[in-house]
Design a protein around this motif. Structure first.
Motif, PDB file in Angstrom:
ATOM      1  N   LEU A 161      41.565  39.417  41.995  1.00 53.30           N
ATOM      2  CA  LEU A 161      41.935  40.573  41.175  1.00 53.30           C
ATOM      3  C   LEU A 161      43.383  40.470  40.689  1.00 53.30           C
ATOM      4  N   LEU A 162      44.275  40.082  41.579  1.00 51.17           N
ATOM      5  CA  LEU A 162      45.684  39.964  41.212  1.00 51.17           C
ATOM      6  C   LEU A 162      45.906  38.842  40.211  1.00 51.17           C
ATOM      7  N   SER A 163      45.256  37.710  40.430  1.00 48.30           N
ATOM      8  CA  SER A 163      45.401  36.591  39.498  1.00 48.30           C
ATOM      9  C   SER A 163      44.856  36.952  38.123  1.00 48.30           C
ATOM     10  N   LYS A 164      43.736  37.631  38.083  1.00 50.56           N
ATOM     11  CA  LYS A 164      43.155  38.048  36.808  1.00 50.56           C
ATOM     12  C   LYS A 164      44.115  38.955  36.041  1.00 50.56           C
ATOM     13  N   ALA A 165      44.655  39.958  36.717  1.00 47.00           N
ATOM     14  CA  ALA A 165      45.576  40.884  36.056  1.00 47.00           C
ATOM     15  C   ALA A 165      46.856  40.181  35.633  1.00 47.00           C
TER      16      ALA A 165
END
Length: 263
Positions: free
Chosen positions: A124-128
């Motif tokens: 999730l963090l990498s995507k954002a």
């Protein structure tokens, strides 16, 4: 042209799991090297208890967040960008341990909890972060994932933890491959034994499985495994966060004093 003395000057970095253990050491190292740092952790009380350690205050933003919650992650990235104007570096350090149980013994609730924090969180963090980097046409953004010797070996944790750390290696390789020509680098750091409290912060209160612990103890004794200071690993992460490491992407770096060369 001479290199500046502080390798992360001008960089804005987000560190998850930043209120304790390795995460705190990484956040402090980045600050010492001139970065602006967003320190995030699941525990707001823990963030409050260590707030005074992060200096200078104008270079720090403390934000509680559940990395396994998509809405919380979007809010975290948005607040970080709003506060500092941009994000250059993401350090996925938040993680939890399992009970060192093999697949035949681990219950599904614990399995799901470990995978949600250790794998879904970095996803999730990498995507954002990637979408932010692309939106501002970043030329040298950096994602550093914190793995473990469990990213390659089966004796460093139980089924859930080992699976999660293998998955982080795959996420690192995929991210590096897809964004290698788009100004985004992604690397994996695999620490060996460290003086952290990750085992104490086991995902439940029942402690470690005794059989699994015996296996780890046997390996540690056989290899005379050294314990790293978290500052040693933090200094490596600071280098990967800086533009001085611009040639590195998709790298898997073991910070284990060479112990795994004996295996």
């Amino acid at each position: 042209m001479a290199l500046t003395s502080k390798i992360t000057s001008g960089r804005t970095c987000l560190v998850t799991g930043g209120a304790g253990g390795l995460g705190k050491s990484i956040a402090l190292a980045l600050l010492e090297e001139g970065a602006k740092v967003v320190v995030s952790d699941f525990s707001e009380s823990l963030l409050d208890s260590v707030a005074a350690e992060f200096q200078p205050k104008e270079s720090v933003l403390l934000l509680p967040a559940d990395v396994a919650d998509a809405g919380a992650v979007e809010s975290l990235i948005s607040k970080a960008v709003h506060h500092f104007g941009r994000l250059d570096v993401l350090v996925n350090c938040a993680g939890i341990f399992d009970r060192f149980e093999p697949v035949g013994d681990i219950n599904q609730d614990l399995w799901s909890k470990v995978l949600s924090v250790n794998v879904t969180g970095p996803y999730l963090l990498s995507k954002a972060a990637v979408n932010h980097f692309l939106s501002r046409s970043a030329t040298d953004a950096s994602i550093i994932n914190i793995g473990s010797l469990a990213s390659e070996h089966g004796w460093c944790g139980g089924a859930a933890y080992t699976t999660s750390k293998h998955a982080i290696k795959g996420l690192t390789k995929s991210t590096a491959a897809f964004y290698r020509n788009k100004g985004i680098r992604c690397n994996l750091v695999m620490p060996g034994g460290m003086n952290t409290d990750i085992v104490a912060n086991v995902a439940n209160t029942q402690g470690l499985d005794p059989e699994g612990s015996k296996m780890l103890d046997a390996v540690v004794e056989a290899l005379d495994t050294p314990i790293s200071d978290t500052k040693e690993v933090a200094n490596l992460v600071a280098f990967l966060a800086s533009t001085r490491s611009s040639a590195l992407t998709g790298a898997v770096i073991k910070a284990d004093h060479g112990i795994t060369t004996l295996i």
